[in-house]
Design an enzyme around this catalytic site. Structure first.
Site, PDB file in Angstrom:
ATOM      1  N   SER A   1       0.725  -1.145   0.144  1.00 41.76           N
ATOM      2  CA  SER A   1      -0.099  -0.113  -0.058  1.00 41.76           C
ATOM      3  C   SER A   1       0.844   1.131   0.125  1.00 41.76           C
ATOM      4  O   SER A   1       1.541   1.559  -0.827  1.00 41.76           O
ATOM      5  CB  SER A   1      -1.183  -0.157   1.226  1.00 41.76           C
ATOM      6  OG  SER A   1      -1.863   1.033   1.133  1.00 41.76           O
TER       7      SER A   1
ATOM      8  N   HIS B   1      -8.289   0.509   0.090  1.00 43.38           N
ATOM      9  CA  HIS B   1      -8.493  -0.521  -0.917  1.00 43.38           C
ATOM     10  C   HIS B   1     -10.033  -1.141  -1.243  1.00 43.38           C
ATOM     11  O   HIS B   1     -10.329  -2.227  -1.602  1.00 43.38           O
ATOM     12  CB  HIS B   1      -7.304  -1.493  -0.670  1.00 43.38           C
ATOM     13  CG  HIS B   1      -6.141  -1.002  -0.430  1.00 43.38           C
ATOM     14  ND1 HIS B   1      -5.423  -0.306  -1.227  1.00 43.38           N
ATOM     15  CD2 HIS B   1      -5.732  -0.970   1.000  1.00 43.38           C
ATOM     16  CE1 HIS B   1      -4.240   0.057  -0.666  1.00 43.38           C
ATOM     17  NE2 HIS B   1      -4.335  -0.376   0.562  1.00 43.38           N
TER      18      HIS B   1
END
Length: 301
Positions: free
Chosen positions: A83, A192
């Site tokens: 991420s 996400h």
């Protein structure tokens, strides 16, 4: 072959920018020119409750520790970041200038926070396959709740992102399906997931006006799981990775197939090193647990 891995949200610790190696001086000075505040004001326990402070701290810490490791002899064949960790990896690979990365991560985090509904976040489910978590999220959405299965960290560690009622419902369903453990992550945005699309759009537009170079060291992509060799692929992964799941299992499995057997996690934390330890013929270390010089020496034996 060696891969260096950069952690994402959930691994942050208070004081992380106050304990950087000598390379942190240059990194922090760069950040001071791109931010409206001193970066050393960002790493208190109170500030780290905000995703903006957390993402900026992880970017700066990852960059500083990687540079320090290179200074003591580290040679990486691949880089990977989970991420926000992918942004630090992109700086390490020479794809992004650090000043641009700080500016864009500031935008990324601020836009993610703005797109987040009140009382939302992420959980991680251990002991169930990806499809079982996806089935639970689909059932919760059918009941009118906002929640999605998200990051695939390993075959039996899957995250979900959404509002608290949705996360609570998924937790209930996966426990009934046999999950070993459900843990609330220290992440206060539903990263996400589809809720983050406005933030992904904002970062995509900003990246269009930002120079992105071909990585000098190949990167493991979050969204596709594929290895990234071009500037266009890096640019695409950086914005898509905001509202798409992180396919960490796929990315690290592909690196393993390419011959990576040594994995070194830069600070903070050790979660990615522990996941890497489960890959075939692997040796994984977390710099936080071993120390800078010792970890570099041991990982390259």
């Amino acid at each position: 072959m060696t891969a260096v891995i950069f952690p994402g949200q959930g691994e942050q610790i208070p004081g992380m920018l106050h304990s950087l190696p000598a390379t942190g001086v240059e990194v922090l000075d760069c950040a001071r020119g791109a931010l409206p505040e001193d970066p050393l004001d960002l790493d208190s326990a109170e500030r780290l409750d905000d995703t903006r402070a957390t993402q900026l701290c992880l970017l700066l810490a990852g960059t500083a520790w990687y540079r320090a490791a290179v200074d003591v002899g580290l040679k990486a064949d691949y880089l990977a970041g989970h991420s926000i960790g992918l942004w630090a990896a992109a700086v390490a690979a020479g794809s992004l200038d650090l000043t641009d990365a700080v500016r864009l991560v500031d935008l990324r985090a601020t836009a993610m926070r703005a797109a987040s509904p009140p009382h939302s976040g992420m959980i991680v489910v251990q002991g169930l396959a990806e499809q079982a978590v996806e089935n639970a999220a689909e059932q919760a959405r059918a009941e009118g709740l906002e929640v999605w299965s998200s990051n695939v960290n390993s075959a039996a560690q899957i995250a979900a992102s959404g509002t608290n009622p949705g996360l609570d419902r998924v937790a209930e369903l996966v426990r009934a399906a046999g999950a070993q453990r459900v843990v609330r992550l220290n992440v206060l945005v539903p990263a996400h997931s589809s809720l983050m699309t406005p933030a992904a759009d904002a970062v995509r537009e900003a990246l269009a006006d930002t120079e992105v170079d071909r990585p000098r060291i190949p990167l493991a992509g979050n969204v596709t799981g594929q290895t990234l060799f071009t500037a266009a692929a890096v640019r695409r992964e950086l914005w898509l990775g905001i509202d798409h799941p992180v396919r960490w299992r796929d990315a690290t499995s592909i690196l393993s197939e390419r011959g990576v057997t040594r994995w070194l996690q830069v600070p903070p934390g050790h979660a990615l090193a522990r996941l890497a330890a489960g890959l075939p013929d692997s040796r994984a270390l977390a710099m936080d647990e071993v120390g800078l010089a010792e970890s570099v020496q041991r990982i390259q034996r």
